[in-house]
Design an enzyme around this catalytic site. Sequence first.
Site, PDB file in Angstrom:
ATOM      1  N   ASN A 224      45.373  13.368  33.227  1.00  0.00           N
ATOM      2  CA  ASN A 224      46.780  12.927  32.651  1.00  0.00           C
ATOM      3  C   ASN A 224      47.512  13.946  32.174  1.00  0.00           C
ATOM      4  OD1 ASN A 224      46.387   9.860  32.112  1.00  0.00           O
ATOM      5  ND2 ASN A 224      44.877  10.346  30.899  1.00  0.00           N
ATOM      6  N   HIS A 360      45.763  51.451  61.206  1.00  0.00           N
ATOM      7  CA  HIS A 360      46.882  51.595  60.230  1.00  0.00           C
ATOM      8  C   HIS A 360      48.106  51.046  60.543  1.00  0.00           C
ATOM      9  CE1 HIS A 360      43.668  54.978  59.492  1.00  0.00           C
ATOM     10  NE2 HIS A 360      43.788  55.146  60.744  1.00  0.00           N
TER      11      HIS A 360
END
Length: 453
Positions: A224, A360
């Site tokens: 709820n 890299h």
Amino acid sequence: MKFSTVILAAGKGTRMHSNMPKVLHTLAGKPMVKHVIDTCNNLGAQNIHLVYGHGGDQMQQALVNENVNWVLQAQQLGTGHAVDQASPHFQDDEKILVLYGDVPLISEDTIESLLEAQPTDGIALLTVVLEDPTGYGRIVRKRGPVVAIVEQKDASEEQKLIKEVNTGVLVATGRDLKRWLAGLNNNNAQGEYYLTDVIAAAHDEGRAVEAVHPSHSIEVEGVNDRIQLARLERAFQARQAKKLLEQGVMLRDPARFDLRGTLQCGSDVEIDVNVIIEGNVSIGNNVVIGAGSILKDCEIDDNTVIRPYSVIEGATVGENCTVGPFTRLRPGAELRDDAHVGNFVEMKNARLGEGSKANHLTYLGDAEIGKGVNVGAGVITCNYDGANKHKTVIGDDVFVGSDCQLVAPVTIGNGATIGAGTTLTKNVAEGELVITRAPERKIAGWQRPAKKK
């Protein structure tokens, strides 16, 4: 076992404080109601009647690929009224299973037990014993059998002491359920048509009412508000983590692992903390997944290491590869065996050949890269001209120096060398060296500007 299902999903979910229908809020990356639909499909439900109300357009868009019968509850007048909207679709002799779109963790085993327990001429309902039953309808028994369900607001002080409560989940034949629904009234504190009143109707007819308990109370907990949703999320993840541990997967901290799809693992797999798995993921033997990594719809082969904070989506990684840290492999990326991609490398729709490396700061998009290639730091495949994508092809044993731009379409032959800083716009033959650099200038006696005091 033949049955059809009614899933109640018409509630607004006011306490969620959201513009989205409550049942579309996700648990483990999937709408709550989708969990319920999937469970029904796994059990072979013949028909799934989905009762909706608030946010109907959002519901139908989110579940556009689901094979369900859409049933509109224009006014929310209670659970009995909701099921009754679907009743014209019930076959007289079929079992009708009533489920809830905001109760996502109900298990297949529990549903099978409930279906098997349903008497031929009666009802089977799912009940649970709670230490604190506040807010739930109480199960009223008379010398053993269930005779009625009394909602919290209608319960006497004596009935409020009862700890066995109704989950709302039940099974009855279509013929009986239609008749009992037609006899409901809203003479109660809520002014609603309660589905629970069919229990008393069945008892009044002398029909049997069987109660079944779930394997665990968490299965029948509803949502709820966001606090309850978070609780079920952690319960679900704990259950998934337990299964993986039982299968031999090493989770460094089961409480910090999220599975939002399906995961197939080989032996001796190690998964570090805060890893997220989405979609369909396959991991081979002796694989290590580093902390904070996200894997979605991908395949990782044997003896590969995924270093921390890598994101892999729609990609294939071969054997003995190293990925990361901080690598992003996007859809269509493929690493062949023994390939390496390192920090801040991104690949999309590109293949890195066996034994090749890009360690890299590199972008490889729409590229075909051969074996034994070294891609230096800062290399970019310039694949997009503002209108169309183009391909870069790099042969075997090529060396690409740092800070190169490869302007596609371009092909580099086997064994070629591209010098650092090159902007490549033309094809390179096998074994060639290509260098394009601005002339180097030396200025004697130059002094830096002095900082103002």
